[in-house]
Design an enzyme around this catalytic site. Structure first.
Site, PDB file in Angstrom:
ATOM      1  N   VAL A  88      -4.979   4.569  -7.589  1.00 30.42           N
ATOM      2  CA  VAL A  88      -6.084   5.107  -6.794  1.00 30.42           C
ATOM      3  C   VAL A  88      -6.114   6.615  -6.958  1.00 30.42           C
ATOM      4  O   VAL A  88      -5.158   7.228  -7.426  1.00 30.42           O
ATOM      5  CB  VAL A  88      -5.934   4.736  -5.300  1.00 30.42           C
ATOM      6  CG1 VAL A  88      -5.874   3.230  -5.106  1.00 30.42           C
ATOM      7  CG2 VAL A  88      -4.700   5.405  -4.695  1.00 30.42           C
ATOM      8  N   ASP A 123       0.830  -1.200   0.000  1.00 30.16           N
ATOM      9  CA  ASP A 123       0.000   0.000   0.000  1.00 30.16           C
ATOM     10  C   ASP A 123       0.868   1.255   0.000  1.00 30.16           C
ATOM     11  O   ASP A 123       2.024   1.229   0.421  1.00 30.16           O
ATOM     12  CB  ASP A 123      -0.885   0.031   1.250  1.00 30.16           C
ATOM     13  CG  ASP A 123      -2.074  -0.917   1.162  1.00 30.16           C
ATOM     14  OD1 ASP A 123      -2.345  -1.433   0.069  1.00 30.16           O
ATOM     15  OD2 ASP A 123      -2.726  -1.140   2.194  1.00 30.16           O
ATOM     16  N   ARG A 127      -9.025   7.274  11.744  1.00 33.67           N
ATOM     17  CA  ARG A 127      -7.968   7.872  10.932  1.00 33.67           C
ATOM     18  C   ARG A 127      -8.496   8.297   9.565  1.00 33.67           C
ATOM     19  O   ARG A 127      -8.128   9.345   9.035  1.00 33.67           O
ATOM     20  CB  ARG A 127      -6.808   6.891  10.767  1.00 33.67           C
ATOM     21  CG  ARG A 127      -5.983   6.708  12.032  1.00 33.67           C
ATOM     22  CD  ARG A 127      -4.677   5.989  11.725  1.00 33.67           C
ATOM     23  NE  ARG A 127      -3.926   5.784  12.963  1.00 33.67           N
ATOM     24  CZ  ARG A 127      -3.840   4.627  13.588  1.00 33.67           C
ATOM     25  NH1 ARG A 127      -4.439   3.570  13.102  1.00 33.67           N
ATOM     26  NH2 ARG A 127      -3.156   4.510  14.704  1.00 33.67           N
ATOM     27  N   ARG A 128      -9.359   7.457   8.978  1.00 33.87           N
ATOM     28  CA  ARG A 128      -9.892   7.822   7.677  1.00 33.87           C
ATOM     29  C   ARG A 128     -10.674   9.121   7.756  1.00 33.87           C
ATOM     30  O   ARG A 128     -10.574   9.991   6.890  1.00 33.87           O
ATOM     31  CB  ARG A 128     -10.798   6.708   7.140  1.00 33.87           C
ATOM     32  CG  ARG A 128     -10.149   5.364   6.881  1.00 33.87           C
ATOM     33  CD  ARG A 128      -9.138   5.368   5.758  1.00 33.87           C
ATOM     34  NE  ARG A 128      -7.857   5.887   6.164  1.00 33.87           N
ATOM     35  CZ  ARG A 128      -6.974   5.195   6.899  1.00 33.87           C
ATOM     36  NH1 ARG A 128      -7.238   3.977   7.291  1.00 33.87           N
ATOM     37  NH2 ARG A 128      -5.817   5.727   7.231  1.00 33.87           N
ATOM     38  N   ARG A 158      -1.247  -0.456  -8.819  1.00 35.42           N
ATOM     39  CA  ARG A 158      -2.643  -0.158  -8.470  1.00 35.42           C
ATOM     40  C   ARG A 158      -2.802   1.364  -8.469  1.00 35.42           C
ATOM     41  O   ARG A 158      -2.095   2.067  -7.753  1.00 35.42           O
ATOM     42  CB  ARG A 158      -2.961  -0.713  -7.082  1.00 35.42           C
ATOM     43  CG  ARG A 158      -4.308  -0.244  -6.520  1.00 35.42           C
ATOM     44  CD  ARG A 158      -4.337  -0.355  -4.998  1.00 35.42           C
ATOM     45  NE  ARG A 158      -4.293  -1.719  -4.544  1.00 35.42           N
ATOM     46  CZ  ARG A 158      -3.892  -2.077  -3.324  1.00 35.42           C
ATOM     47  NH1 ARG A 158      -3.456  -1.162  -2.466  1.00 35.42           N
ATOM     48  NH2 ARG A 158      -3.878  -3.346  -2.974  1.00 35.42           N
ATOM     49  N   ALA A 204      -6.345   9.220  -0.830  1.00 37.58           N
ATOM     50  CA  ALA A 204      -7.224   9.559   0.290  1.00 37.58           C
ATOM     51  C   ALA A 204      -6.577  10.464   1.319  1.00 37.58           C
ATOM     52  O   ALA A 204      -7.249  10.923   2.241  1.00 37.58           O
ATOM     53  CB  ALA A 204      -7.696   8.275   0.984  1.00 37.58           C
ATOM     54  N   GLN A 248      -0.856   7.086  -6.294  1.00 37.16           N
ATOM     55  CA  GLN A 248      -1.985   7.966  -6.015  1.00 37.16           C
ATOM     56  C   GLN A 248      -2.062   9.100  -7.039  1.00 37.16           C
ATOM     57  O   GLN A 248      -1.102   9.866  -7.198  1.00 37.16           O
ATOM     58  CB  GLN A 248      -1.844   8.531  -4.601  1.00 37.16           C
ATOM     59  CG  GLN A 248      -1.820   7.421  -3.553  1.00 37.16           C
ATOM     60  CD  GLN A 248      -1.476   7.915  -2.161  1.00 37.16           C
ATOM     61  OE1 GLN A 248      -2.349   8.024  -1.316  1.00 37.16           O
ATOM     62  NE2 GLN A 248      -0.215   8.218  -1.917  1.00 37.16           N
TER      63      GLN A 248
END
Length: 282
Positions: free
Chosen positions: A160, A107, A259-260, A158, A163, A137
């Protein structure tokens, strides 16, 4: 509020719950990306404990189609302790995963972790002939250069939107600008790289663009979505495409959601919208 949210978005507190969810996804033709919740450790003992948890998980992941994978966070494996600690723990996981033919995703966290994460990915992708992948990202301004840097690395990327609440000088902060960056990066991945491509989004416009680019460049990709978000759409897409669901589990679910929400208020609106969609069957 937290328990029902956790029930929708987290596959229980133990590996047993995660494995049961992997089996359920397999019945629907959807692959799993299993993540043990935990991050931002500054104690090497915590990082070692989560490393051991991933090694135990590797013993229990079932054979599925698509095959189940794992995803780990650098700060969970000790990056806050030091890059050497992170690399030692990650190397142990990837070595065992390679022996069981399990793909490992790394990640991406906030911008302070990007360089160390990419160094680890490049080294392991070469050593294990593409047995690892990394997240990039779209909101970060540096990402086009990172795509060029990794264009011929034998692994997977990947993509994304991103965030984390990053500084304006380092990241696009406007939603329209992030969307445009995501479209541009998708085109670059299909047209200018030889990597495996994972399109991680719930945005139908981006999914449609990826399908169009796949046809144009005669290249496959996989689609990745979160547990609890647009699960009906995941099943529909899995009828014709390779779809993976990100499956977190563990006792740290409270801090996971806190946290998000703390990182970006938009994350709270996103979670609430996902609950409404899930209840409505969308």
């Amino acid at each position: 509020m937290l328990p029902p949210i956790a029930d929708r978005f987290v596959a229980g507190e133990s590996a047993d719950g995660a494995v049961a969810h992997v089996h359920a996804l397999d019945d629907a033709g959807i692959g799993a990306i299993v993540n043990h919740l935990g991050e931002h450790y500054d104690d090497p003992a915590d990082a070692r404990a989560d490393t051991e948890e991933y090694l135990r998980l590797l013993e229990h992941l079932p054979a599925t189609d698509p095959p189940a994978t794992m995803s780990v966070k650098p700060s969970q494996l000790g990056l806050g302790v030091g890059e050497d600690a992170f690399r030692d723990n990650l190397d142990r996981i990837v070595e065992v995963a390679a022996a069981t033919d399990t793909f490992v995703w790394i990640d991406m966290e906030d911008h302070t972790t990007t360089d160390a994460t990419l160094r680890a990915y490049e080294a392991l992708a070469d050593e294990y002939d593409g047995g690892v992948g990394v997240c990039l990202q779209a909101n970060l301004r540096r990402t086009p250069d990172d795509v060029a840097r990794l264009a011929d690395t034998p692994g997977r990327i990947r993509l994304v939107k991103g965030a984390y609440d990053e500084p304006a000088e380092l990241a696009h902060r406007d939603g329209a600008a992030v969307d445009e960056a995501y479209r541009d990066l998708l085109r670059r991945l299909f047209a200018e790289t030889s990597v495996g491509i994972a399109v991680a989004t719930h945005d139908d416009a981006m999914i449609d663009l990826a399908l169009e680019l796949g046809t144009r460049y005669d290249r496959d990709c996989e689609f990745q979505m979160l547990m609890g978000v647009r699960e009906r759409r995941q099943r529909e897409l899995a009828a014709t495409e390779t779809v993976y669901q990100y499956v977190p589990y563990g006792s740290a679910w409270v801090s996971y959601f806190y946290r998000r929400v703390r990182e970006r208020r938009e994350n709270l609106r996103f979670a609430l919208r996902a609950i409404v969609d899930s209840v409505a069957g969308r």
